[in-house]
Design an enzyme around this catalytic site. Structure first.
Site, PDB file in Angstrom:
ATOM      1  N   THR A   1      -1.387   3.658  -9.703  1.00 38.87           N
ATOM      2  CA  THR A   1      -1.596   3.636  -8.251  1.00 38.87           C
ATOM      3  C   THR A   1      -2.974   4.182  -7.885  1.00 38.87           C
ATOM      4  O   THR A   1      -3.641   4.845  -8.686  1.00 38.87           O
ATOM      5  CB  THR A   1      -0.521   4.453  -7.501  1.00 38.87           C
TER       6      THR A   1
ATOM      7  N   GLU B   1       5.368   1.572 -13.067  1.00 37.64           N
ATOM      8  CA  GLU B   1       4.313   2.137 -12.214  1.00 37.64           C
ATOM      9  C   GLU B   1       4.156   3.618 -12.521  1.00 37.64           C
ATOM     10  O   GLU B   1       5.137   4.358 -12.629  1.00 37.64           O
ATOM     11  CB  GLU B   1       4.662   1.968 -10.731  1.00 37.64           C
TER      12      GLU B   1
ATOM     13  N   ARG C   1      -3.782  -3.518   0.795  1.00 35.93           N
ATOM     14  CA  ARG C   1      -4.487  -2.986   1.968  1.00 35.93           C
ATOM     15  C   ARG C   1      -4.508  -1.462   1.883  1.00 35.93           C
ATOM     16  O   ARG C   1      -5.499  -0.824   2.210  1.00 35.93           O
ATOM     17  CB  ARG C   1      -3.755  -3.455   3.232  1.00 35.93           C
TER      18      ARG C   1
ATOM     19  N   ASP D   1      -1.965   2.225   2.551  1.00 33.28           N
ATOM     20  CA  ASP D   1      -1.333   2.808   3.734  1.00 33.28           C
ATOM     21  C   ASP D   1      -2.408   3.352   4.658  1.00 33.28           C
ATOM     22  O   ASP D   1      -3.356   3.991   4.200  1.00 33.28           O
ATOM     23  CB  ASP D   1      -0.363   3.920   3.315  1.00 33.28           C
TER      24      ASP D   1
ATOM     25  N   GLN E   1       7.956  -4.412  -2.781  1.00 31.92           N
ATOM     26  CA  GLN E   1       8.258  -3.067  -2.300  1.00 31.92           C
ATOM     27  C   GLN E   1       9.685  -2.729  -2.750  1.00 31.92           C
ATOM     28  O   GLN E   1      10.461  -3.649  -3.083  1.00 31.92           O
ATOM     29  CB  GLN E   1       8.151  -3.084  -0.750  1.00 31.92           C
TER      30      GLN E   1
ATOM     31  N   LYS F   1      -2.089 -14.868   0.846  1.00 38.17           N
ATOM     32  CA  LYS F   1      -2.632 -14.129  -0.300  1.00 38.17           C
ATOM     33  C   LYS F   1      -2.657 -15.040  -1.536  1.00 38.17           C
ATOM     34  O   LYS F   1      -3.590 -15.004  -2.332  1.00 38.17           O
ATOM     35  CB  LYS F   1      -1.811 -12.849  -0.540  1.00 38.17           C
TER      36      LYS F   1
HETATM   37  P1  FAD Z   1      -1.531  -6.619   3.734  1.00 40.89           P
HETATM   38  O1  FAD Z   1      -1.001  -7.745   2.959  1.00 40.89           O
HETATM   39  O2  FAD Z   1      -2.971  -6.650   4.134  1.00 40.89           O
HETATM   40  O3  FAD Z   1      -0.625  -6.426   5.035  1.00 40.89           O
HETATM   41  C1  FAD Z   1      -0.798  -5.292   5.890  1.00 40.89           C
HETATM   42  C2  FAD Z   1      -0.259  -5.634   7.275  1.00 40.89           C
HETATM   43  O4  FAD Z   1      -1.133  -6.569   7.894  1.00 40.89           O
HETATM   44  C3  FAD Z   1       1.110  -6.291   7.247  1.00 40.89           C
HETATM   45  O5  FAD Z   1       1.845  -5.861   8.369  1.00 40.89           O
HETATM   46  C4  FAD Z   1       0.817  -7.778   7.351  1.00 40.89           C
HETATM   47  O6  FAD Z   1       1.862  -8.459   8.009  1.00 40.89           O
HETATM   48  C5  FAD Z   1      -0.464  -7.785   8.190  1.00 40.89           C
HETATM   49  N1  FAD Z   1      -1.379  -8.864   7.805  1.00 40.89           N
HETATM   50  C6  FAD Z   1      -1.873  -9.110   6.564  1.00 40.89           C
HETATM   51  N2  FAD Z   1      -2.719 -10.161   6.596  1.00 40.89           N
HETATM   52  C7  FAD Z   1      -2.752 -10.591   7.882  1.00 40.89           C
HETATM   53  C8  FAD Z   1      -3.463 -11.616   8.560  1.00 40.89           C
HETATM   54  N3  FAD Z   1      -4.286 -12.439   7.903  1.00 40.89           N
HETATM   55  N4  FAD Z   1      -3.257 -11.767   9.903  1.00 40.89           N
HETATM   56  C9  FAD Z   1      -2.420 -10.937  10.588  1.00 40.89           C
HETATM   57  N5  FAD Z   1      -1.737  -9.925   9.983  1.00 40.89           N
HETATM   58  C10 FAD Z   1      -1.905  -9.762   8.661  1.00 40.89           C
HETATM   59  N6  FAD Z   1      -0.472   1.878  -1.187  1.00 40.89           N
HETATM   60  C11 FAD Z   1      -1.484   2.673  -1.625  1.00 40.89           C
HETATM   61  O7  FAD Z   1      -2.145   3.294  -0.804  1.00 40.89           O
HETATM   62  N7  FAD Z   1      -1.784   2.778  -2.967  1.00 40.89           N
HETATM   63  C12 FAD Z   1      -1.103   2.109  -3.924  1.00 40.89           C
HETATM   64  O8  FAD Z   1      -1.403   2.223  -5.112  1.00 40.89           O
HETATM   65  C13 FAD Z   1      -0.027   1.256  -3.489  1.00 40.89           C
HETATM   66  N8  FAD Z   1       0.692   0.530  -4.391  1.00 40.89           N
HETATM   67  C14 FAD Z   1       1.660  -0.346  -3.951  1.00 40.89           C
HETATM   68  C15 FAD Z   1       2.320  -1.142  -4.889  1.00 40.89           C
HETATM   69  C16 FAD Z   1       3.291  -2.047  -4.472  1.00 40.89           C
HETATM   70  C17 FAD Z   1       3.984  -2.908  -5.493  1.00 40.89           C
HETATM   71  C18 FAD Z   1       3.615  -2.147  -3.082  1.00 40.89           C
HETATM   72  C19 FAD Z   1       4.686  -3.106  -2.622  1.00 40.89           C
HETATM   73  C20 FAD Z   1       2.961  -1.350  -2.149  1.00 40.89           C
HETATM   74  C21 FAD Z   1       1.969  -0.456  -2.562  1.00 40.89           C
HETATM   75  N9  FAD Z   1       1.265   0.337  -1.650  1.00 40.89           N
HETATM   76  C22 FAD Z   1       0.257   1.165  -2.086  1.00 40.89           C
HETATM   77  C23 FAD Z   1       1.626   0.322  -0.241  1.00 40.89           C
HETATM   78  C24 FAD Z   1       0.806  -0.701   0.586  1.00 40.89           C
HETATM   79  O9  FAD Z   1      -0.554  -0.346   0.556  1.00 40.89           O
HETATM   80  C25 FAD Z   1       1.360  -0.670   2.007  1.00 40.89           C
HETATM   81  O10 FAD Z   1       2.645  -1.270   2.034  1.00 40.89           O
HETATM   82  C26 FAD Z   1       0.451  -1.219   3.082  1.00 40.89           C
HETATM   83  O11 FAD Z   1       0.983  -0.801   4.335  1.00 40.89           O
HETATM   84  C27 FAD Z   1       0.315  -2.732   3.111  1.00 40.89           C
HETATM   85  O12 FAD Z   1      -0.348  -3.197   2.019  1.00 40.89           O
HETATM   86  P2  FAD Z   1      -0.475  -4.776   1.702  1.00 40.89           P
HETATM   87  O13 FAD Z   1      -1.306  -4.911   0.519  1.00 40.89           O
HETATM   88  O14 FAD Z   1       0.846  -5.426   1.750  1.00 40.89           O
HETATM   89  O15 FAD Z   1      -1.314  -5.229   3.008  1.00 40.89           O
END
Ligand code: FAD
Length: 320
Positions: free
Chosen positions: A55, A24, A114, A116, A193, A182
């Protein structure tokens, strides 16, 4: 009962795949940072990774630098970029435009996130997608519209997975349900993570497989060589760093000692993940190559040699 398929009766057709390697990177924030990043990119390139992920700031603020970095990776290196993209900070229309733009430049891998949420509690952009799952569906829709343009390679969509509970989630079981959702929406693979305990990846894998998640789940590991960074990342991600590691890093006498302690701890995490069946290793580099390369040297991953690989990369593979 139907007869066994031809593929099942040919064991050689289902040989185990080589372990994937990826890094990354984040878009540089200044010309000096860009110079350091490009030194890192050239060093990492010698290890012939399968892809490098770039990122994306959740606010969309670094969109131009992210796209510029991806373009340069495509034009000036042998590396394949995996573009991160987030729901937060852009409208669905803007996201559809960015996805199209990425495809036009030659990107074929997107990590759908999603993002942060704003730290100040500010509301996300009006009408923005709520979950990563929605972004996967948008990517698949854009892809469908362009399917005639993508005959030589469709989009691989990755997602985030969590070895420890996501801070906003009620439970680890819910996280696995989200991962399954997903997958159903079209995710091809997941990257985890960061995690700090050797059993956490294996536990996630067991929970996920039991729930019906079949996509590859690639452990994301960060070289644990900086006390400040480990603490900061623990705060940002809500993942509790191992106290004994913090103590050992704090009492190290020199940077070299911290490098050794941190790399050894990361090797333990990566080896435990590989033993549990990890199909690859994704290294969070923080745009630095030294600890990533030390980690690779100690891991000695079973990697294939690439026909187009540069001689220095081949030498590194032979030495490992
Ligand atoms: P989601 O999968 O949408 O989940 C977000 C929250 O919503 C979770 O608590 C989940 O339990 C809940 N949720 C999801 N779907 C549902 C549903 N259908 N019903 C009810 N609840 C639901 N962040 C950045 O800003 N930029 C980056 O480039 C970046 N790169 C990353 C790379 C990796 C490998 C990882 C692991 C994380 C990265 N992040 C990045 C951080 C990430 O954006 C955060 O962890 C964020 O808080 C959640 O993203 P997600 O895609 O898991 O969201």
């Amino acid at each position: 009962m139907s007869p066994p398929s031809l593929i099942d009766t040919h064991p050689n057709l289902s040989d185990t795949a080589p372990v994937a390697l990826s890094y990354e990177l984040f878009p540089p924030r200044s010309p000096a940072a860009a110079e350091t990043l490009w030194t890192t990119i050239r060093e990492l390139e010698t290890t012939a990774p399968d892809y490098v992920s770039v990122t994306y700031g959740a606010s969309g603020s670094n969109r131009d630098t992210a796209v510029e970095l991806i373009n340069r990776l495509l034009l000036e290196t042998t590396l394949r970029p995996l573009a991160h993209l987030t729901c937060v900070g852009n409208t669905p229309q803007e996201l559809a435009g960015i996805i199209g733009e990425l495809l036009d430049t030659g990107v074929r891998g997107i990590l759908a996130l999603r993002g942060d949420l704003p730290k100040d509690g500010a509301a996300p952009v009006a009408g923005s997608l709520r979950y990563a799952q929605d972004l996967i569906e948008l990517i698949r829709r854009v892809e469908q519209r362009r399917s005639a343009l993508l005959c030589a390679g469709k989009i691989a969509v990755g997602v985030a997975a969590y070895p420890t509970r996501h801070p906003e989630s009620p439970s680890e079981a819910h996280d696995v349900e989200v991962l399954l959702a997903k997958q159903r929406s079209g995710a091809d693979f997941a990257i985890t993570q960061v995690f700090f305990h050797t059993d956490q990846y294996a536990d996630l894998l067991t929970r996920a497989r039991r729930a019906g998640v079949t996509i590859p789940i690639i452990p994301g590991v960060m070289p644990l060589t900086s006390l400040r960074r480990v603490r900061r990342l623990g705060e940002l991600t809500g993942v509790e760093p191992a106290p004994e590691l913090l103590e050992r890093l704090a009492s190290a006498d020199s940077d070299l000692e911290r490098l050794r302690i941190g790399v050894d701890a990361t090797v333990d995490l990566a080896n435990a993940a590989l033993q549990a069946g990890a199909p690859g290793i994704h290294i969070y580099t923080f745009n630095e190559h030294q600890s990533a390369l030390e980690l690779l040297d100690k891991l000695a991953l079973p990697r294939r040699t690439h026909p187009g690989i540069r001689p220095d990369a081949a030498a590194r593979q032979l030495a490992s």
